[in-house]
Each structure stands twice: as structure tokens, then as C-alpha cells.
Design an enzyme around this catalytic site. Structure first.
Site: not given
Ligand code: BGP
Length: 492
Positions: A200, A390
Site C-alpha cells: 500500500e 487483500e
Molecule cells: C491494509 C493493510 C493490512 C491490513 C488491512 C486491514 O491497509 O495492508 O495490513 O491490516 O488493511 O486493515 P485493518 O487491520 O485496519 O482492519
């Protein structure tokens, strides 16, 4: 005929700092997440420190908080740091990989903790214990015919580099990262073929004005400079990776948000277009096309940004183009120049509320069609293989008395997203893989919570770090197994 290719990479995704734990074991050095406390959808995570007079303190970094002059990051008594033990993947990876294999995973996305290989980040020789750990994990994955998909940087610059070099605002980091990346490509040659450079990467600019933060020109200067150094570091990594093993496929990783204009007002249309450029295309263009887009100068001018860019950097960017475009997708966002009646407020989500969508408990818009829109737009722009690395629903799960966990909401979420991916594939998009986020419950990046659960596999740990850490299968585990076995055709 199935829509998804025969070799489609079904799997799941995690990140080192959110699941490994063992934060100070076997020579690992600390990273920012190790001085970051737990939080919630309402309360931001805090970063803790000792100020120059020796007094303890805490600030909300995501809310624009900055380390006071002379202070040093520190782990303090009386605070809870959920990443310290994560879900203890460091010691339980064999059990976890066996569960992934049971679901039929073809791939598993994980990251390498930089400070496990280089505890401070500026050493010349890596920590052998760290290398050994990852080699064992990759070997275990291969034993189960699971292809590792490895993120080199997932938000975890060694803390030492933050404190002694000012982090990514310092050009020196390109060199340190290059060494780290070279070590990864060399040591794990033959074990790993799919790589992502920066997770990201676009967050640095995209999140500047989130949560109502007001970013100054100086903030923009830092953010764009950070990005430039990361682009060059990424390009170097791509070149090194290809030299070491021409079989390597190396991708960028973009936080994919689909932006919509809130109305047909041309001002809204422009605002929306600007956000696509600044938030999404700026990074993708540099990493996929190997050069800055035309609109970059406009973005810099808006904030009087003057960048340190050398001739050699521009050559490197051109020579270090990625082989594939990968991205995360959780939500869409609506943008408007008009007064907003109903706002979205959640961690990592903001803007006007879209009346046509529903929202998760953390305020994230649920929008499967937004995923198709994103896939089709991006494929047209770059014509590179795409991977959704993701996607997922952070939700509260309940463990029944008999230990079962019924999560139809998660199944519904994935069913709709996979359907839209299928349509994009029918429309000609070269989609090569899908790795849902947090395929095993892990520590949330945004809030540090455990109760914001994404997994097909449940982990018995709560928000105070208590629990057995035992793993169990949710209903979605069996459902996803069926999806993979049918190559995405059986979604019932
Ligand atoms: C993205 C990241 C992850 C992950 C995901 C979900 O931004 O790459 O590391 O955590 O989001 O976010 P969160 O954990 O805040 O629910």
C-alpha cells in the site's frame, strides 16, 4: 468452462508485524508497530515514547501526532502492545500452514520483517536466525505445494532507521532497503518466485488528509519525497530481483479504493478525478510505466513541493518497472464538494455516506461492484497481470458453546466479491490471484484490535492479549475450501 484460469492463485494474506509476534526474539530489532498500542474504532492507536526530560508520553500518529523534539520511542509500562505477540505465527507456522493446505491454498501471502533480517536496518550483514526462520516457513509452504507470495516491506521500517535517519525522508534508506531486498532475493532464491516491493505504497499521500487532518505543505513535501525514495528503492529491488533470478515476478501493491463523485456537479467530477490521480494513479503509473505522469507536476505545485530527484533516479524508475499490479480492495468512497449530511466515520474510511451501500461495523463501505470497476479500470490502464492481494470483512465473531463459529456475513461478502472478479475475468481482465486478507485472525493494522476479525481460521486471543492462541475453523473455512476446489465456480 470455468472463468478463472487453471493456475489461478487462490490463497490468503498476512503481514509479519500483525501475526508473527516474537518481536524481540532471536535478534529481531523493534519496528514502529512495537511501540504502538492497541486502539479501537473510536480511539486511535498511540505511539509511546520517553521525552527529552525522561517523562513517558503517547501520541496518535495516525491523527497527525509527531514525536516531540528530543524524545525517543519506547515501550512503556502500563500500555498494551498487541503486535508484540501477534498470533504467535513465529512458533505456530507449521500448524497454520497445515490449515491453509487443508483449505487448498495455492498461494500464501506473507511479509518479511525487515528488522528480523537487519535489526537496525543499516548493518552490512544479516541476522542468520532471521533468514533461517523465513527459509523454514517457505520450505514448509513448498512441502504443501503452496506458492509463497512475499511482501518485502509491509509498514515495518526498523525503528532505528526512523530515529537515526529520519526514516524514508532520507535518501540513505534506498541503499539500506536495496541491501535488505538483495538478501531476500539471494537467500530465498528457488523458494520464492512472487514478490511485492512496498505494501500500500500510496497510503503515504492518500491518508494525509484523512480523519479531518489538515496537512501542511511541509507534510506534503515529506510525503512526496518519501514516495520518491520508495519508488526508486522499489525499482532497484525489481532490477536486483530480475538479475538474481529471471523467473521472479515482482509487483507493486496499491491500496485500492474506488472513488465515486457524489453528484453530477462538474466540481464533484473533477474532485473525484483528482483523487484517482493523487491517491491511485500517481503510484501505479510510476511503478508500472516507469515514469511520473503528466499530472504529477500539478500535484507538486499545489503544495509547493520541490523534490530531490536525480537523473539516475529517472533511469532507474524506467528500468525497474514491475511485472504485475497487485492491490488491496476493501471499500469505495464517495467524494463531494457539497455539504455532507451523513458522513462515514471509521478507521481508514471517511467521506460522504453513499446511500446505495451498506457499511461494516468499522465504517467501511461494502461494495463488490466497486472491485469490478477497479479491476477493469486498472487493467485497461496498465495491461499487466493483476492480483487482488487483500480483501475481506473485519467483523465481530461469536464462538458458540460447542466451539463452532458461524460467519455467514463473511461468506456473503466473499461470494459477492468473487462473483464480480469472475465478471471482470469474463470481460478480459488478466486476474491471476486472490489472497483474502487475514485468512487467519490477526492484529488489525488500523486499530490494533483482535476482535476485528477477518479469518477463515479463528485465533483464541482477545484485546488484552489473553487466550490460548488455539486455532479453530469457522464456517467460512469450509466454504472457501469448496470455492478453491471448484476453482471459483461453486459459491453456494
Ligand atoms: C491494509 C493493510 C493490512 C491490513 C488491512 C486491514 O491497509 O495492508 O495490513 O491490516 O488493511 O486493515 P485493518 O487491520 O485496519 O482492519
Amino acid at each position: 468452462m470455468t472463468k478463472f484460469s487453471e493456475n489461478f492463485l487462490w490463497g490468503g494474506a498476512t503481514a509479519a508485524n500483525q501475526c508473527e509476534g516474537a518481536w524481540n526474539v532471536d535478534g529481531r530489532g523493534p519496528a514502529m508497530t512495537d511501540v504502538t498500542t492497541g486502539g479501537s474504532v473510536k480511539a486511535h492507536r498511540m505511539v509511546t515514547y520517553i521525552d527529552k526530560d525522561g517523562n513517558p508520553g503517547a501520541m496518535a500518529k495516525m491523527k497527525g501526532g509527531k514525536l516531540p523534539e528530543g524524545a525517543k520511542y519506547a515501550v512503556l509500562d502500563g500500555y498494551y502492545y498487541p503486535n508484540h505477540d501477534g498470533i504467535d505465527f513465529y512458533h505456530r507456522y507449521k500448524e497454520d500452514i497445515a490449515l491453509f493446505a487443508e483449505m487448498g491454498f495455492k498461494t500464501f501471502r506473507m511479509s518479511i520483517s525487515w528488522s528480523r533480517l537487519y535489526p537496525n536496518g543499516d548493518e552490512t550483514e544479516p541476522n542468520q536466525k532471521g533468514i533461517e526462520f523465513y527459509r523454514n516457513v517457505f520450505t514448509e509452504l513448498r512441502k504443501h505445494n503452496i506458492e509463497p507470495l512475499v511482501t518485502i516491506w509491509h509498514f515495518d521500517t526498523p525503528l532505528y532507521l526512523e530515529e537515526h535517519y529520519g526514516g524514508w525522508t532520507n535518501r540513505k534508506l534506498i541503499e539500506f532497503f536495496g541491501r535488505f531486498a538483495r538478501t531476500c532475493f539471494t537467500e530465498f532464491k528457488g523458494l520464492v518466485k512472487y514478490w511485492l516491493t512496498f505494501n500500500e505504497i500510496n497510503n503515504t499521500v492518500m491518508f494525509l488528509e484523512l480523519f479531518g487532518n489538515k496537512a501542511t505543505d511541509e507534510d506534503y513535501q515529506k510525503a512526496y519525497q518519501t514516495l520518491h525514495y520508495q519508488f526508486v528503492a522499489s525499482a532497484h529491488a525489481v532490477k536486483i530481483g530480475h538479475e538474481i533470478d529471471p523467473e521472479n515476478k515482482i509487483g507493486c501493491m496499491i491500496c485500492g479504493i474506488t472513488y465515486y463523485p457524489g453528484s453530477p456537479d462538474p466540481n464533484d467530477i473533477l474532485k473525484n478525478r483528482d483523487m484517482w490521480e493523487k491517491g491511485i494513479y500517481y503510484c501505479g503509473d510510476v511503478q508500472c510505466k516507469g515514469k511520473y505522469p503528466t499530472f504529477a507536476q500539478r500535484l507538486w505545485n499545489e503544495h509547493n513541493v520541490k523534490l530531490d530527484i536525480t537523473e539516475q533516479d529517472l533511469i532507474d524508475l524506467k528500468e525497474g518497472k514491475v511485472d504485475m499490479y497487485t492491490f488491496s480492495y476493501y471499500m469505495s468512497t464517495m467524494l463531494t464538494t457539497h455539504e455532507v449530511k451523513e458522513k462515514v466515520s471509521g478507521n481508514f474510511s471517511a467521506g460522504a455516506k453513499n446511500p446505495y451501500l451498506t457499511y461494516s461495523d468499522w465504517g467501511w463501505a461494502l461494495d463488490p461492484k466497486g472491485l469490478r470497476y477497479y479491476l477493469e479500470m486498472i487493467y485497461d490502464r496498465y495491461e499487466l497481470p493483476l492480483m487482488v492481494v487483500e480483501n475481506g470483512l473485519g467483523a465481530y465473531d461469536t464462538v458458540e458453546e460447542d466451539g463452532s463459529i458461524h460467519d455467514p456475513y463473511r461468506i456473503d461478502y466473499f461470494r459477492e466479491h468473487i462473483k464480480e472478479m469472475g465478471i471482470a475475468v469474463e470481460h478480459g481482465v488478466d486476474l491471476i490471484g486472490f489472497t483474502p486478507w487475514g485468512c487467519i485472525d490477526l492484529v488489525s493494522a488500523g486499530t490494533g484490535e483482535m476482535r476485528k476479525r477477518y479469518g477463515f481460521i479463528y485465533v483464541d486471543k482477545d484485546d488484552e492479549g489473553k487466550g490460548t492462541f488455539n486455532r479453530s475453523r469457522k464456517d467460512s473455512f469450509y466454504w472457501y475450501k469448496k470455492v478453491i476446489a471448484s476453482n471459483g465456480t461453486d459459491l453456494d
